[in-house]
Design a protein around this motif. Structure first.
Motif, PDB file in Angstrom:
ATOM      1  N   THR A   1      45.869  37.621  42.034  1.00  0.00           N
ATOM      2  CA  THR A   1      44.820  38.598  42.272  1.00  0.00           C
ATOM      3  C   THR A   1      45.042  39.821  41.394  1.00  0.00           C
ATOM      4  O   THR A   1      46.171  40.296  41.271  1.00  0.00           O
ATOM      5  CB  THR A   1      44.844  39.012  43.764  1.00  0.00           C
ATOM      6  OG1 THR A   1      44.827  37.844  44.572  1.00  0.00           O
ATOM      7  CG2 THR A   1      43.655  39.862  44.118  1.00  0.00           C
ATOM      8  N   PRO A   2      43.979  40.348  40.793  1.00  0.00           N
ATOM      9  CA  PRO A   2      44.113  41.573  40.001  1.00  0.00           C
ATOM     10  C   PRO A   2      44.690  42.714  40.846  1.00  0.00           C
ATOM     11  O   PRO A   2      44.512  42.750  42.063  1.00  0.00           O
ATOM     12  CB  PRO A   2      42.677  41.892  39.573  1.00  0.00           C
ATOM     13  CG  PRO A   2      41.937  40.601  39.684  1.00  0.00           C
ATOM     14  CD  PRO A   2      42.602  39.840  40.791  1.00  0.00           C
ATOM     15  N   LEU A   3      45.365  43.632  40.191  1.00  0.00           N
ATOM     16  CA  LEU A   3      46.070  44.713  40.869  1.00  0.00           C
ATOM     17  C   LEU A   3      45.168  45.503  41.814  1.00  0.00           C
ATOM     18  O   LEU A   3      45.533  45.747  42.966  1.00  0.00           O
ATOM     19  CB  LEU A   3      46.716  45.650  39.853  1.00  0.00           C
ATOM     20  CG  LEU A   3      47.496  46.828  40.444  1.00  0.00           C
ATOM     21  CD1 LEU A   3      48.629  46.327  41.329  1.00  0.00           C
ATOM     22  CD2 LEU A   3      48.012  47.725  39.342  1.00  0.00           C
ATOM     23  N   GLU A   4      43.996  45.929  41.347  1.00  0.00           N
ATOM     24  CA  GLU A   4      43.109  46.745  42.186  1.00  0.00           C
ATOM     25  C   GLU A   4      42.693  45.984  43.439  1.00  0.00           C
ATOM     26  O   GLU A   4      42.668  46.535  44.533  1.00  0.00           O
ATOM     27  CB  GLU A   4      41.891  47.201  41.392  1.00  0.00           C
ATOM     28  CG  GLU A   4      42.224  48.255  40.360  1.00  0.00           C
ATOM     29  CD  GLU A   4      41.009  48.660  39.539  1.00  0.00           C
ATOM     30  OE1 GLU A   4      39.910  48.106  39.750  1.00  0.00           O
ATOM     31  OE2 GLU A   4      41.175  49.536  38.679  1.00  0.00           O
ATOM     32  N   GLU A   5      42.368  44.703  43.273  1.00  0.00           N
ATOM     33  CA  GLU A   5      41.968  43.897  44.427  1.00  0.00           C
ATOM     34  C   GLU A   5      43.159  43.684  45.365  1.00  0.00           C
ATOM     35  O   GLU A   5      43.011  43.718  46.585  1.00  0.00           O
ATOM     36  CB  GLU A   5      41.406  42.546  43.977  1.00  0.00           C
ATOM     37  CG  GLU A   5      40.839  41.738  45.125  1.00  0.00           C
ATOM     38  CD  GLU A   5      40.210  40.432  44.680  1.00  0.00           C
ATOM     39  OE1 GLU A   5      40.125  39.525  45.524  1.00  0.00           O
ATOM     40  OE2 GLU A   5      39.818  40.310  43.497  1.00  0.00           O
ATOM     41  N   SER A   6      44.341  43.497  44.793  1.00  0.00           N
ATOM     42  CA  SER A   6      45.546  43.347  45.605  1.00  0.00           C
ATOM     43  C   SER A   6      45.794  44.597  46.433  1.00  0.00           C
ATOM     44  O   SER A   6      46.164  44.505  47.607  1.00  0.00           O
ATOM     45  CB  SER A   6      46.767  43.080  44.724  1.00  0.00           C
ATOM     46  OG  SER A   6      46.697  41.816  44.135  1.00  0.00           O
TER      47      SER A   6
END
Length: 79
Positions: A26-31
């Motif tokens: 998962t991309p950092l922002e979504e994580s």
């Protein structure tokens, strides 16, 4: 996250978030958003468990009055 979710639905959602974060795809922002949502769910679940524990730890006398249930932990005095 709907506030009218059952305990089980919240728990399932939390498990999905944990699984998703563990995969690491998962991309950092979504994580970060998922992590925050997971923390909120954890707080709500803990509150529900605490309320259930408090409710289950009450006894009702013959007149319908509630009182806290206390366990008397006695040690063996036959030493």
């Amino acid at each position: 996250m709907a506030s009218n979710q059952t305990f089980e639905e919240k728990m399932q959602e939390l498990e999905q978030i944990v699984n998703q974060l563990e995969q690491g795809n998962t991309p950092l922002e979504e994580s970060m958003n998922q992590f925050k949502k997971g923390i909120e769910l954890t707080t709500e679940l803990q509150k529900t468990l605490t309320q259930a524990e408090t409710t289950m730890a009450k006894i009702v006398d013959k007149d319908g009055n509630e009182s806290a249930f206390e366990v008397n932990e006695e040690t063996d005095t036959n030493e």
